[in-house]
Design an enzyme around this catalytic site. Structure first.
Site, PDB file in Angstrom:
ATOM      1  N   ASN A  70     143.535 -24.205 169.238  1.00 56.87           N
ATOM      2  CA  ASN A  70     142.735 -24.182 168.016  1.00 56.87           C
ATOM      3  C   ASN A  70     141.321 -23.662 168.270  1.00 56.87           C
ATOM      4  OD1 ASN A  70     143.820 -24.767 165.515  1.00 56.87           O
ATOM      5  ND2 ASN A  70     142.544 -26.551 165.229  1.00 56.87           N
ATOM      6  N   ARG A  74     139.699 -32.283 172.384  1.00 54.40           N
ATOM      7  CA  ARG A  74     140.435 -31.929 173.602  1.00 54.40           C
ATOM      8  C   ARG A  74     139.981 -32.752 174.797  1.00 54.40           C
ATOM      9  NH1 ARG A  74     138.426 -28.287 170.641  1.00 54.40           N
ATOM     10  NH2 ARG A  74     139.678 -26.762 169.494  1.00 54.40           N
ATOM     11  N   LYS A 100     153.257 -24.138 173.505  1.00 51.78           N
ATOM     12  CA  LYS A 100     152.506 -22.895 173.662  1.00 51.78           C
ATOM     13  C   LYS A 100     151.645 -22.906 174.918  1.00 51.78           C
ATOM     14  CE  LYS A 100     149.085 -19.894 173.033  1.00 51.78           C
ATOM     15  NZ  LYS A 100     147.787 -19.910 173.727  1.00 51.78           N
ATOM     16  N   PRO A 151     154.758 -16.943 175.141  1.00 52.36           N
ATOM     17  CA  PRO A 151     153.911 -17.826 174.329  1.00 52.36           C
ATOM     18  C   PRO A 151     153.753 -17.293 172.911  1.00 52.36           C
ATOM     19  CG  PRO A 151     152.814 -17.195 176.397  1.00 52.36           C
ATOM     20  CD  PRO A 151     154.012 -16.317 176.242  1.00 52.36           C
ATOM     21  N   HIS A 155     148.576 -15.280 166.543  1.00 54.54           N
ATOM     22  CA  HIS A 155     148.614 -13.814 166.519  1.00 54.54           C
ATOM     23  C   HIS A 155     150.040 -13.310 166.695  1.00 54.54           C
ATOM     24  CE1 HIS A 155     144.236 -13.117 166.720  1.00 54.54           C
ATOM     25  NE2 HIS A 155     144.231 -14.270 167.364  1.00 54.54           N
TER      26      HIS A 155
END
Length: 254
Positions: A114, A157, A197, A214, A218
């Site tokens: 993110n 995170r 991912k 992955p 995009h």
DNA sequence: ACCCAGGCCATCT
DNA sequence: AGATGGCCTGGG
């Protein structure tokens, strides 16, 4: 030492979102920290000048840059009729998949979730700055409190990093290197904060499982636009991840 | 202001 | 199993 090398563009690799600590030095050269060493490289066309001697190059950097792989052979495996893939390969002709340190890659891609490339670079740089510019070991990272980590701007995170420091001990990172893809991927996903991912990014950019593919926002949009039936992973067994990198780079550069 | 950026987790149906 | 909302933060 000087070498002539093909299918190799430092600038493309640095901008391709697989490494976040290369330091641009002007004139297309980079300072590259990895495995406790620091290399400077300059490039003019296919001529490279490395700051190290032959022995260090052979022991460290040849593998790091994946120079044992012929990317020309991978490029010709791409279907001629796949015009989008052909365009992506032409655009990122100097891309390579680095063989990076496992622990560093895990931390980096936990931070990537993110987020965006400039911010990831800043987070990693700020983290290393706490340790004199060197990438922190698991023990060093574990010694940081949640508040300290959050002060770096990593947000939610922070606890993921702490969990990773406990989960991925040095011997675990070493063990990951000898696991087959499926096993390594499953083990990686066992850590809080590491999902499908991020695990695939570690498999590709550190463990060099070049079949790992992955899928981020995009790539997801690329697949929706250009591969409605999905990317032909079967056809590109063992090189889909490299092709993904051409596709990703083509997309973020547009 | 709003949305999104190389997601993942928890909490639902 | 699959879908949805929340999460830190910075930039457009």
């Amino acid at each position: 030492m000087k070498l002539i090398l093909r299918d190799f563009d430092l600038g493309q690799i640095e901008r391709s979102g697989q490494c976040f600590r290369w330091q641009p030095m002007g004139g297309g050269g980079y300072g590259i920290p990895a495995f406790g060493r620091f290399l400077t490289v300059s490039q003019t066309g296919d001529e490279f000048e490395f700051s190290c001697g032959e022995e260090e190059f052979r022991e460290i950097w040849f593998d790091y840059f994946d120079l044992g792989t012929d990317y020309g052979k991978i490029k010709v495996r791409a279907a001629k009729r796949d015009k989008y893939l052909q365009a992506a390969i032409a655009h990122g002709a100097g891309l390579r998949i680095l063989r990076q340190d496992v622990w560093e890659t895990i931390v980096t891609f936990i931070l990537s979730q993110n987020s965006n490339i400039p911010r990831i670079r800043k987070n990693v740089a700020d983290l290393c700055a706490l340790f004199g510019g060197a990438f922190p070991t698991q023990a060093q990272l574990a010694s940081l409190g949640e508040q300290t980590l959050r002060s770096l701007g990593v947000g939610y995170r922070a606890p993921y990093l702490t969990a990773a420091a406990a989960y991925f001990a040095p011997e675990v990172c070493e063990a990951l290197r000898s696991m087959p893809y499926a096993e390594a991927h499953a083990y990686l996903c066992g850590c809080k904060g590491v999902g499908v991912k991020v695990a695939d990014c570690v498999c590709l950019f550190a463990l060099h499982h070049t079949g790992a593919f992955p899928v981020d926002t995009h790539v997801k949009s690329i697949l929706a636009q250009h591969y409605p039936d999905g990317f032909p992973l079967q056809k590109y067994k063992n090189c889909a991840g490299i092709l993904q990198q051409y596709l990703f780079f083509y997309d973020i550069m547009k």
